[in-house]
Design an enzyme around this catalytic site. Sequence first.
Site, PDB file in Angstrom:
ATOM      1  N   LYS A   1       0.822  -1.297  -0.103  1.00 53.73           N
ATOM      2  CA  LYS A   1      -0.136   0.043  -0.077  1.00 53.73           C
ATOM      3  C   LYS A   1       0.906   1.136   0.028  1.00 53.73           C
ATOM      4  CE  LYS A   1      -3.378   2.590   2.770  1.00 53.73           C
ATOM      5  NZ  LYS A   1      -2.241   3.865   2.598  1.00 53.73           N
TER       6      LYS A   1
ATOM      7  N   SER B   1       2.631   5.671  12.874  1.00 45.88           N
ATOM      8  CA  SER B   1       2.121   6.327  13.846  1.00 45.88           C
ATOM      9  C   SER B   1       1.616   5.117  14.920  1.00 45.88           C
ATOM     10  CB  SER B   1       1.119   7.265  13.879  1.00 45.88           C
ATOM     11  OG  SER B   1      -0.030   6.682  13.646  1.00 45.88           O
TER      12      SER B   1
ATOM     13  N   GLY C   1      -0.933   2.056  13.753  1.00 49.93           N
ATOM     14  CA  GLY C   1      -0.355   0.956  13.763  1.00 49.93           C
ATOM     15  C   GLY C   1      -1.254  -0.032  14.848  1.00 49.93           C
TER      16      GLY C   1
ATOM     17  N   GLU D   1       6.054  -1.247  13.620  1.00 51.88           N
ATOM     18  CA  GLU D   1       7.267  -0.129  13.882  1.00 51.88           C
ATOM     19  C   GLU D   1       6.418   1.057  14.357  1.00 51.88           C
ATOM     20  OE1 GLU D   1       9.300   2.805  14.135  1.00 51.88           O
ATOM     21  OE2 GLU D   1      10.279   2.232  12.544  1.00 51.88           O
TER      22      GLU D   1
ATOM     23  N   CYS E   1      12.404   7.779  13.313  1.00 53.14           N
ATOM     24  CA  CYS E   1      11.769   6.954  14.455  1.00 53.14           C
ATOM     25  C   CYS E   1      12.770   6.671  15.390  1.00 53.14           C
ATOM     26  CB  CYS E   1      11.334   5.540  13.983  1.00 53.14           C
ATOM     27  SG  CYS E   1      12.490   4.902  12.782  1.00 53.14           S
TER      28      CYS E   1
ATOM     29  N   GLU F   1       5.800   9.928  22.229  1.00 53.63           N
ATOM     30  CA  GLU F   1       6.517  10.634  21.098  1.00 53.63           C
ATOM     31  C   GLU F   1       5.821  11.734  20.659  1.00 53.63           C
ATOM     32  OE1 GLU F   1       8.396   8.933  17.065  1.00 53.63           O
ATOM     33  OE2 GLU F   1       6.524   7.943  17.718  1.00 53.63           O
TER      34      GLU F   1
END
Length: 506
Positions: free
Chosen positions: A182, A240, A244, A263, A300, A389
């Site tokens: 995707k 994000s 996720g 991740e 990240c 984060e």
Amino acid sequence: MSYQPHGNHLIAGEWIASAERFTSDPVTGAGIDVAAGGATEVDQAVRAAEAAFAAYGWTTREERAGFLEAIADEIEARGADITRLGMAETGLPQARLEGERGRTTGQLRLFATHIRAGDYLDRRHDAALPDRQPLPRPDMKMLQRPIGPVAVFGASNFPLAFSTAGGDTASALAAGCPVVVKGHPAHPATAEIVADAIHAAIGRCGLPAGVFSLVQGVSHDLGHALVTHPLIRAVGFTGSLGAGRALFDLCMQRPDPIPFFGELGSVNPVFVMPAALAARAEALGQGWAGSLTMGVGQFCTNPGLVIGVKGAALETFVESARRALEDAGESAMLTAGIAAAYRQGVETIAGTAGVRDVLTTACDGRKGAPAVYRVTAADWLQSGALADEVFGPLGLIIEAEDPDEMLALASGLAGQLTATLQMEEADTDTARPFVPVLERKAGRVLVNGFPTGVEVADAMVHGGPYPASTNFGATSVGTLAIRRFLRPVCYQNMPDALLPADLQGL
């Protein structure tokens, strides 16, 4: 002639349009008209992948290695156009994109070398013991086999290394799994030209067209259709925490749950030990500032937290970082949505009790600029929001009373991709109790560096306990990443002629 994007999906070797379209939003230049796929396109792509698996899953390691190398060659042949399109769509500089392209082709070739060696197969053989009492033992052979079609979500912050032909795709193809990607809507033209490179490599190597497909789109329904398709056997995702987690939950709610290798989020704490702070405070402040603002903080592994013992040396660190950052200015972020989320995150941090300014900047639109705050360890431990984060160049400096309070803070951390110890030899005894704590918190523990460089190598781990990733036993970078898309199969009393080629003669 330079490559001109057409904006269509690549499904089973054909460039296919959709009735629904969207217009891309590049940093510079005009947007392109892009097909917006849905369940129909996903079904076509996944069914083609399943059909291709009947042949591709039983190719030799040499055939797959040659395919990976052909993809790398085709990407390099389109290098100038990839850089041009990537710069326009993401605002990333030429040097960054050229470096990322080298990393992308490098990891494709690394996986080719890795599968040629064959160690990843973990071949095992327990010979038959027909005379064993009270019962004989059968002959058993085992190796790792590919799991089937894999879904990969392109990442916003790495348009090459974590997207169309990035680490998830490379490791899945190396394992013998067809891939459906995707594309990320932030860089559809870049996704398309890399898909064109893979398409060319498929033709060169005479492989089934369904080995790789790219489906573009902006709706959540597209992602939903992909992860819930009954023929998809695993998912690779970088993005994000919110997105996720939603996809992870869908994978777990399927009638046949499948692994979701996500991740997600990490603040990547840096613990500055007392002797290191005393010896190198100014240099450490400058180094941290450079790491914090690399790529406008959109890594990240961006080191969002620094923890040290309060005192004159920490003040020197703070002032050094502030001076290094005050002239950094604002830069374009990957998307307008990322920029807006960054500003909201900065506001949340700044408005939290106990937080004090070190450096504040104003920016709007698609721009982001560094912001740094400070807080005591006691206040940090009282506030859950400060541990979240903020994707961008935001730094938080935490003042501890002593190393014991630093250790208490380490113990309270959620899962991380990385954790760093800045230390001198004199800090060894102080640092020793941090190691067993940090290795439970992070996938990579490093000393005297900053975590924004992720080496593509055999020993690299890019993952960690939740929420850094959804599977703490996996990595999305390095050759161990191939294990995500394999499963062990035992063959009992199987004639040699029926065994996979990699087990014959064992």
